[in-house]
Design an enzyme around this catalytic site. Structure first.
Site, PDB file in Angstrom:
ATOM      1  N   LYS A  36     -14.816 -60.551 -21.874  1.00  0.00           N
ATOM      2  CA  LYS A  36     -14.097 -60.383 -20.601  1.00  0.00           C
ATOM      3  C   LYS A  36     -13.641 -58.926 -20.458  1.00  0.00           C
ATOM      4  O   LYS A  36     -13.685 -58.152 -21.420  1.00  0.00           O
ATOM      5  CB  LYS A  36     -12.888 -61.324 -20.577  1.00  0.00           C
ATOM      6  N   TYR A 256       5.153 -30.811 -20.328  1.00  0.00           N
ATOM      7  CA  TYR A 256       6.051 -31.459 -19.353  1.00  0.00           C
ATOM      8  C   TYR A 256       7.324 -31.964 -20.033  1.00  0.00           C
ATOM      9  O   TYR A 256       7.277 -32.603 -21.082  1.00  0.00           O
ATOM     10  CB  TYR A 256       5.361 -32.656 -18.702  1.00  0.00           C
TER      11      TYR A 256
HETATM   12  C1  LIG Z   1      -9.108 -63.327 -24.546  1.00  0.00           C
HETATM   13  C2  LIG Z   1      -9.164 -64.664 -25.163  1.00  0.00           C
HETATM   14  C3  LIG Z   1      -9.636 -64.804 -26.478  1.00  0.00           C
HETATM   15  C4  LIG Z   1      -9.949 -63.645 -27.381  1.00  0.00           C
HETATM   16  O1  LIG Z   1      -8.736 -63.159 -27.925  1.00  0.00           O
HETATM   17  P1  LIG Z   1      -8.697 -61.998 -29.029  1.00  0.00           P
HETATM   18  O2  LIG Z   1      -7.289 -61.940 -29.453  1.00  0.00           O
HETATM   19  O3  LIG Z   1      -9.139 -60.749 -28.324  1.00  0.00           O
HETATM   20  O4  LIG Z   1      -9.642 -62.394 -30.087  1.00  0.00           O
HETATM   21  C5  LIG Z   1      -9.772 -66.097 -26.971  1.00  0.00           C
HETATM   22  N1  LIG Z   1      -9.439 -67.174 -26.217  1.00  0.00           N
HETATM   23  C6  LIG Z   1      -8.962 -67.065 -24.963  1.00  0.00           C
HETATM   24  C7  LIG Z   1      -8.596 -68.285 -24.202  1.00  0.00           C
HETATM   25  C8  LIG Z   1      -8.794 -65.808 -24.398  1.00  0.00           C
HETATM   26  O5  LIG Z   1      -8.300 -65.702 -23.164  1.00  0.00           O
END
Ligand SMILES: *Cc1c(COP(=O)(O)O)cnc(C)c1O
Length: 358
Positions: A36, A256
């Site tokens: 994702k 800054y």
């Molecule tokens: C994003 C997600 C994962 C992966 O999580 P990580 O901590 O990056 O391994 C697994 N399950 C669900 C439901 C997620 O939304």
């Protein structure tokens, strides 16, 4: 490339394959590669193509992300981690044979009135303590049975998500696991519980399907050393170069807000990397940086296109020296910890810099 701004991300696809295979080897069962959010900033299509011959499937956050993969020719199963948001999505979900998480009653109502031509493959989400999405344990078996008898779906997997699997000595994960097992008792179907920290550190929870995300990209989800996580290989190298060097007397402000005042005569390196590239603006003085493979530190506030580092103790470093902000030799998790965030966010915030693939 030599005439261009030197900031770039080099993505090591062999490391991505290594990390997926590590996840698989830990359980010996199946694993959905979670890609994702553009594969956590690494490029979803490139990541999917690299893993396609290895994976049991992919997981993404929404239909748009899945369609991008299908358009790129990815044919493996793809799970939508939150299912659909609007019933209109069900048409494309069927066309592209996408797997769906169902996690709330609104989706059950959508299904009742939907025109379903072939049964959808469903992962049903059980809330065992995260309290974000999922059905409560007392209603879960009934929802499973009702869906099963609807004729519209193929009930595939029981799924839950851990809230604290990255805390190695915290009992919450065991509590969630027990509640999960108790709640699905007597129901058919496969199981899926583990994100990356649970994949790495909670073998008793592995079940049938792992869902590794951050570990695929080589960042440890833990704030301490951990045997399996120590075998991960960083995938993203965020690199740039020193574009200017200057000598600044002691007692002078840097950048800054004059956040940093030089404590000694200081040789300052200016690096082509800033918060517009995704480097965290809130990184404090002292955040580690590699120059020519040697450690030094950020001094002064990060600006949009540049940041400043201390080269006083690195006499061989100078104009044009290679700088690594994270990657091999400096895990993104360490930089994230210094900046009060997590590697997930550093990766997802990557912006403007070109990505090159190796
Ligand atoms: C994003 C997600 C994962 C992966 O999580 P990580 O901590 O990056 O391994 C697994 N399950 C669900 C439901 C997620 O939304």
């Amino acid at each position: 490339m030599s005439t261009m701004r030197p900031a770039h991300a080099l993505i090591d696809l062999a490391a991505l394959r290594h990390n997926y295979q590590l996840a698989k080897s830990l359980s010996g069962r199946k694993a959905l590669a979670v890609i994702k959010a553009n594969a956590y900033g690494h490029g979803a299509v490139e990541a999917a193509a690299t893993l396609a011959d290895l994976v049991d499937g992919f997981a993404v956050a929404c239909l748009e992300e899945a369609l991008e993969l299908r358009r790129a020719g990815i044919q493996q199963p793809i799970l939508l981690l939150e299912g659909w948001f609007e019933p209109a999505e069900l048409e494309l979900i069927q066309q592209h044979d996408l797997w769906c998480v169902i996690h709330h009653h609104g989706q059950l109502r959508d299904l009742e009135v939907a025109d379903i031509r072939q049964p959808l493959t469903i992962w049903l989400k059980l809330d065992t303590g995260m309290h974000r999405v999922g059905f409560m344990p007392d209603e879960y078996p009934l929802v499973w049975r009702q869906l099963e008898s609807s004729g519209k779906v193929r009930m595939h997997t029981h799924m839950t998500h851990f809230a604290r699997a990255d805390e190695l000595d915290c009992a919450a994960t065991e509590d969630q696991l027990r509640l999960f097992q108790h709640s699905i008792n007597g129901l058919p179907g496969e199981t899926s519980l583990c994100n990356s920290p649970a994949t790495l550190a909670w073998p008793q929870a592995h079940g049938d399907w792992l869902r590794p995300g951050i570990m695929l990209y080589g960042a440890t989800p833990f704030s301490e050393a951990q045997e399996a996580a120590d075998q991960l290989q960083p995938v993203m190298q965020l690199d740039s170069r020193v574009i200017a060097v200057r000598q600044v007397p002691a007692g002078e402000p840097m950048g800054y807000g004059a956040r940093y005042i030089t404590r000694r005569p200081t040789r300052v390196g200016v690096v082509a990397m800033g918060y517009a590239d995704g480097y965290p603006r809130h990184a404090p003085d002292g955040t580690p940086v590699l120059v020519n493979g040697q450690r030094t530190q950020l001094i002064g506030r990060v600006s949009m296109d540049m940041l400043t580092i201390d080269l006083t103790d690195l006499p061989d470093a100078g104009l044009g020296s290679p700088v690594r902000l994270w990657g091999q030799g400096l895990n993104a998790s360490e930089v994230a910890e210094a900046a009060g965030t997590i590697a997930y966010q550093l990766f997802c915030n990557l912006n403007r810099v070109p990505r090159f693939y190796r």
